[in-house]
Design an enzyme around this catalytic site. Structure first.
Site, mmCIF file in Angstrom:
data_model
loop_
_atom_site.group_PDB
_atom_site.id
_atom_site.type_symbol
_atom_site.label_atom_id
_atom_site.label_comp_id
_atom_site.label_asym_id
_atom_site.label_seq_id
_atom_site.Cartn_x
_atom_site.Cartn_y
_atom_site.Cartn_z
ATOM 1 N N GLU A 54 0.833 -1.192 0.000
ATOM 2 C CA GLU A 54 0.000 0.000 0.000
ATOM 3 C C GLU A 54 0.875 1.252 0.000
ATOM 4 O OE1 GLU A 54 -3.880 1.776 2.411
ATOM 5 O OE2 GLU A 54 -2.467 0.492 3.481
ATOM 6 N N LYS A 125 -9.778 1.628 -2.717
ATOM 7 C CA LYS A 125 -10.009 1.160 -1.348
ATOM 8 C C LYS A 125 -11.444 1.451 -0.941
ATOM 9 C CE LYS A 125 -7.640 1.371 3.151
ATOM 10 N NZ LYS A 125 -6.479 2.002 3.819
ATOM 11 N N CYS A 167 -5.719 -3.083 2.475
ATOM 12 C CA CYS A 167 -5.538 -2.851 3.910
ATOM 13 C C CYS A 167 -6.831 -3.038 4.707
ATOM 14 C CB CYS A 167 -4.928 -1.466 4.125
ATOM 15 S SG CYS A 167 -4.181 -1.251 5.769
#
Length: 312
Positions: A54, A125, A167
């Site tokens: 990331e 995301k 994440c």
């Protein structure tokens, strides 16, 4: 393999996966050059699927996203670099994530490329990292970023389908559940992520193993290397310990695993390798056959839910 095939039909051959646990600096060209070096090294060691962490092209932090953000354009610096890395290495490349700008909005975005350098998928995301653990850490991505609105997966020609999250997305099991159970299903979920020194020791490995066991798929989490002691005191401290887990929840490979001084080396820059084997996935699903035991007469089949999905 058993004549009763319980794995994705296109997952028919062993494939080597590599996670690049990359050190990042405030200099974007340096980060891109270092990423390229490691991607090509992984390719030379037999990896066919390579993953970056990331925010691999920039420091991680809400104060940095605007400065390092790039538009979704083939000529954009990071997009172009990722496409060339994939092509020159002849690998499927999950390009970690970068800050992406579209109009007045910023996203945390992962691009995935084919071995020819063609864009296969783009994941924004979905779940933004907004936490406040009293006395330990407060982080609010939503102060700067906009969340995506689609699930993401892409098909490889040789090995099958790969799902992508970023994440904090790993904390929401619906993404992996849908990816594993929709149609033929993914054989691998990949999460570039930057857990910190509070959430990392608590949940990093736990969540990777949970997503693997939930769905009896391979799961990988790829972290940046941790900023070394003595560096900028305001720098984000990533947990490290990039990890690859098999469909039974067993750790195949982890940064620093087995090294002397594992707890130090596990957060340093390195490449983590593992071979993903279809026979192992079949063995796990035959031994504990939850894929055939779900009670859709009692609860909904997550794999049949209508969701927004992203693939190029």
């Amino acid at each position: 393999m058993s004549s009763l095939n319980l794995i994705p039909k296109t997952f028919t051959s062993t494939v080597r996966l590599a996670l690049i646990q990359l050190s990042t600096t405030p200099d974007k060209p340096t980060n891109l050059a270092r990423a390229r070096k490691h991607v090509l090294e992984a390719a030379s060691n037999g990896a066919r699927i390579v993953v970056l962490p990331e925010c691999f092209n920039s420091p991680y932090g809400t104060q940095h996203f605007q400065k390092y953000a790039e538009p979704h354009e083939e000529a954009a610096e990071s997009y172009k670099a990722l496409s060339e890395m994939a092509k020159d290495g002849g690998v499927y490349l999950v390009g970690g994530s970068i800050p992406e700008k579209e109009g007045d909005k910023l996203f945390n975005t992962s691009y995935s490329f084919s071995p020819s350098g063609t864009l296969l998928a783009k994941h924004r995301k979905l779940h933004l990292f907004d936490i406040d653990v009293p006395g330990k850490i407060r982080f609010q991505e939503s102060e700067v970023l906009t969340g995506g609105d689609k699930f993401t997966s892409f098909a490889t020609t040789e090995f099958g389908t790969i799902g992508v999250g970023i994440c904090y997305d790993i904390r929401f099991p619906e993404m992996a559940m849908h990816a594993a159970r929709n149609g033929d299903g993914v054989f691998l979920m990949v999460y570039p992520g930057a857990f910190n020194l509070t959430t990392g020791p608590l949940h990093w490995e736990l969540l990777a193993r949970a997503r693997a066991v939930d769905n009896q798929i391979y799961t990988a989490v790829c972290s940046p290397a941790r900023a070394p002691d003595g560096s900028d005191p305001d720098a984000y401290r990533a947990w490290g310990y990039s990890t690859i887990v098999d469909p039974n929840g067993e750790i195949l490979a982890k940064a620093g695993l087995g090294d002397d001084g594992e707890w130090k080396k596990g957060c340093e820059e390195c490449i983590v390798y593992a071979d993903l084997v279809p026979e192992r996935m079949q063995e796990v699903r035959m031994g504990i056959p939850v894929t055939r035991q779900r009670r859709f007469d009692v609860y909904e089949n997550v794999g049949e839910m209508e969701v927004k999905s992203e693939a190029i």
